[in-house]
Design a protein around this motif. Structure first.
Motif, mmCIF file in Angstrom:
data_model
loop_
_atom_site.group_PDB
_atom_site.id
_atom_site.type_symbol
_atom_site.label_atom_id
_atom_site.label_comp_id
_atom_site.label_asym_id
_atom_site.label_seq_id
_atom_site.Cartn_x
_atom_site.Cartn_y
_atom_site.Cartn_z
ATOM 1 N N LEU A 111 51.232 136.572 -23.200
ATOM 2 C CA LEU A 111 52.694 136.628 -23.093
ATOM 3 C C LEU A 111 53.365 136.001 -24.303
ATOM 4 C CD1 LEU A 111 53.293 135.779 -19.338
ATOM 5 C CD2 LEU A 111 53.722 137.962 -20.464
ATOM 6 N N VAL A 143 46.711 128.407 -15.583
ATOM 7 C CA VAL A 143 46.155 129.762 -15.624
ATOM 8 C C VAL A 143 45.631 130.064 -17.031
ATOM 9 C CG1 VAL A 143 46.707 132.208 -15.369
ATOM 10 C CG2 VAL A 143 47.644 130.550 -13.772
ATOM 11 N N ARG B 157 51.340 134.835 -12.739
ATOM 12 C CA ARG B 157 51.247 134.460 -14.140
ATOM 13 C C ARG B 157 50.070 135.179 -14.821
ATOM 14 N NH1 ARG B 157 54.144 132.081 -17.588
ATOM 15 N NH2 ARG B 157 53.041 131.169 -19.345
ATOM 16 N N ALA B 158 48.910 135.147 -14.167
ATOM 17 C CA ALA B 158 47.735 135.827 -14.716
ATOM 18 C C ALA B 158 47.997 137.331 -14.820
ATOM 19 C CB ALA B 158 46.514 135.549 -13.844
ATOM 20 N N LEU B 160 50.899 138.833 -15.260
ATOM 21 C CA LEU B 160 51.815 139.102 -16.370
ATOM 22 C C LEU B 160 51.074 139.106 -17.710
ATOM 23 C CD1 LEU B 160 54.920 136.959 -15.341
ATOM 24 C CD2 LEU B 160 54.789 139.455 -15.449
ATOM 25 N N HIS B 161 50.169 138.132 -17.871
ATOM 26 C CA HIS B 161 49.370 138.090 -19.093
ATOM 27 C C HIS B 161 48.527 139.365 -19.220
ATOM 28 C CE1 HIS B 161 50.220 134.130 -20.647
ATOM 29 N NE2 HIS B 161 49.868 133.518 -19.535
#
Ligand SMILES: Nc1ncnc2c1ncn2[C@@H]1O[C@H](COP(=O)(O)OP(=O)(O)OP(=O)(O)O)[C@@H](O)[C@H]1O
Ligand SMILES: [Mg+2]
Ligand SMILES: [Zn+2]
Lengths: 196, 360
Positions: A111, A143, B157-158, B160-161
């Motif tokens: 990101l 994460v 979150r993972a 989105l990455h």
């Protein structure tokens, strides 16, 4: 821009300092004699001139290689991998770890556009050719930190090197910098082989 | 454990209430008043006591009375356990919550003290008409149960990455792998909990719905984005592996709990075909199931916040619903006038609101 405004806006760019604090600092220096200001200016310049990254482990240091990398009493066959120099300092303070370090300079984070080539991973792999027996992954339990640890362990394990991970004992949502010393010491003692 | 009930409530500069005091009995109340008099706002203020925030999802700044500097909600509870909860918000200092005089550091410390199950007519559309809404329906209650939110945050979150990598095209398996492992780890836990939850709800909601509708058949089924039987983690890994081609084409992750759905069939037809009243009845049956879930877990009945539950329902359904609501813990219903509520509900104390006050 006048000198006053220039210093205020420079201070305000620093992390954790708002405009109000920047003004307070500036007026403080204005009232002090010249001694204080020049010693502050010198300290800042010295930081940038003298401090650099260790060419072996990427820790920040005044001499290259850093004192840890040069210390013959340390176990050079064990490398502890951390995200930033700050994490290294936290672990050093515990005084329980006798091996050496490798500072990645961040974590994998698509990101933010951070990929493996943006971290000191290639340099780590180079170091592994020189009789390293164990790599301890001490990235933060975020994460991104976990993903980085998984990525590394999948690269390193096929080389026949033991890969373990600490931070399991750090509470949910914790951060190495925030973990108290007892938790972290325990995490080191209880490190495990990485799964996955 | 016995029930606790909201005994006294004081609102200060909360929405249209500049200052108002209410007293309730253990059975609850019927809140009556004209359109715009503040009935829904009153229920919303009660939801703050359970969740620390608006059940409608409104930000705190919006809830503070226009032109004011913040709001205060002060409540006293009675029954099995006596305690006070206050939620105070100011635009400068943010929100502070207290149980008795003990300040809470985070919202999660409030959860479980006082529980609510709420219904409002806009939810029928919001929660039933899209897969995303139905996932929210699944998560609303699960989010109040230990650790679920933590798994969700990490999963998101993972994800989105991972999606960023996929959207960039030519990405290596090696780079993708750590994110695969992460979404599988957190995602399978979400799927496992959802599956268990729907499994528990299925029969109860069906029974509630049958009574509400006078015998219509209802089927509720969790439909995850991949076959989640046996070892869920394994199944997730497999279907992730099978979707490589599709992912490459679409540039995003196509399996996982973010693609789950809840399948609802009324009288053999999909929910999309359901009438207003049928959809509403289903949502009410689901909420009654949630109330039962809380009761079985904690031994306490949650307060029911039922906004406009009787409109759109025929008299048979209204009467059946009233039967479920009455005598099962504290219940708050709203109506334009007292005459609008069915028989059994008329026994509740009537509280009239108007001009941001409690009309004596
Ligand atoms: N932050 C605020 N400050 C002041 N007034 C507000 C604020 N937020 C909402 N209101 C007003 O509160 C009034 C009452 O709203 P509420 O939704 O509670 O009415 P209601 O009694 O449920 O009406 P209805 O029967 O139409 O559902 C509205 O007129 C609205 O404009
Ligand atoms: Mg309303
Ligand atoms: Zn070094």
């Amino acid at each position: 821009m006048d000198a006053l405004e220039r210093l205020i806006s420079e201070f305000a760019k620093l992390p954790g300092i708002g405009r109000k604090t920047a003004q307070r600092l500036t007026f403080f220096l204005l009232k002090e004699d010249g001694e204080r200001a020049s010693s502050l200016a010198e300290a800042i310049l010295a930081l940038k001139e003298r401090i650099r990254y260790c060419s072996v482990c990427f820790n920040i240091t005044e001499e290259d290689p850093c004192p840890i990398c040069r210390d013959p009493r340390r176990d050079h066959s064990t490398i502890c991998v951390v995200e930033e120099s700050g994490d290294l300092m936290v672990i050093e303070r515990l005084g329980v770890y006798k091996g050496v370090y490798h500072v990645l300079g961040g974590v994998l984070s698509p990101l933010d556009g951070v990929g493996p080539e943006d971290l000191h991973i290639r340099e780590l792999l180079e170091r592994l050719k020189e009789g390293v027996r164990e790599v301890i992954l001490a990235t933060n339990p975020t994460v991104e930190g976990e993903a980085t640890a998984l990525y590394l362990s999948r690269l390193i394990r096929p080389l026949g090197i033991r890969v373990s991970q600490i931070a399991r004992g750090i509470p949910m949502g914790g951060d190495i910098e925030l973990a108290d010393e007892i938790t972290l010491t325990r995490a080191f003692e209880g490190r495990r082989e990485v799964e996955g | 454990m016995g029930d606790v009930f909201l005994e006294a409530l004081e609102l200060v500069r909360f929405r249209n209430y500049s200052r108002a005091k209410f007293h309730f009995g253990p059975e609850g109340a019927t809140i009556v008043g004209r359109n715009g008099s503040g009935k829904s706002n009153l229920l919303e203020s009660i939801s703050f006591l359970a969740l620390g925030k608006s059940i409608r999802g409104a930000p705190d700044s919006e809830v503070a009375m226009d032109g004011g500097d913040g709001f205060g909600i002060y409540a006293k509870f009675g029954g099995e356990d006596e305690f006070r909860i206050s939620v105070v918000y100011s635009r400068g200092r943010g929100k502070r919550m207290n149980v008795d005089d003990h300040p809470l550091r985070r919202i999660s410390e409030l959860l479980g003290k006082f529980q609510v199950v709420s219904f409002s007519p806009e939810e029928v559309h919001l929660l039933l008409r899209s897969p995303a809404g139905r996932r929210r329906l699944l998560d609303m209650l699960l989010s109040q149960v230990g650790g679920y939110v933590w798994y969700w945050q990490r999963y998101r979150r993972a994800l989105l990455h991972r999606n960023r990598l996929l959207s960039e095209g030519k990405v290596s398996r090696r780079e993708l792998k750590p994110w695969d492992l992460q979404i599988v780890k957190f995602g399978s836990e979400i799927v496992r909990r959802r599956k268990e939850f729907v499994c528990w709800m299925e029969e109860k909601v069906k029974t509630f719905y049958e009574v509400l509708s006078g015998g219509e058949d209802l089927a509720v089924l969790y439909s995850p984005s991949f076959p989640a039987d046996g070892d869920i983690l394994e199944r997730f890994v497999e279907s992730l592996g099978e979707s490589t081609e599709q992912e490459r084409r679409l540039g995003c992750t196509v399996v996982g709990p973010h693609r789950d759905d809840l399948s609802v069939r009324i009288g053999g037809r999909d929910l999309r075909m359901a009438s207003q009243g049928q959809a509403k009845s289903f949502l009410l049956a689901w909420k009654l199931g949630e109330a039962l879930f809380f009761y079985e877990r904690s031994g306490r009945r949650p307060a029911l916040l039922m906004d406009e539950v009787f409109s759109d329902l025929d008299s048979e359904r209204s009467k059946a619903l009233a039967g479920f609501l009455i005598g099962k813990g504290q219940c708050f219903v709203t109506a334009i006038s007292e005459g609008e509520v069915p028989g059994p509900i008329r026994n509740l104390r009537v509280i009239e609101v108007g001009d941001g006050r409690c009309v004596p």
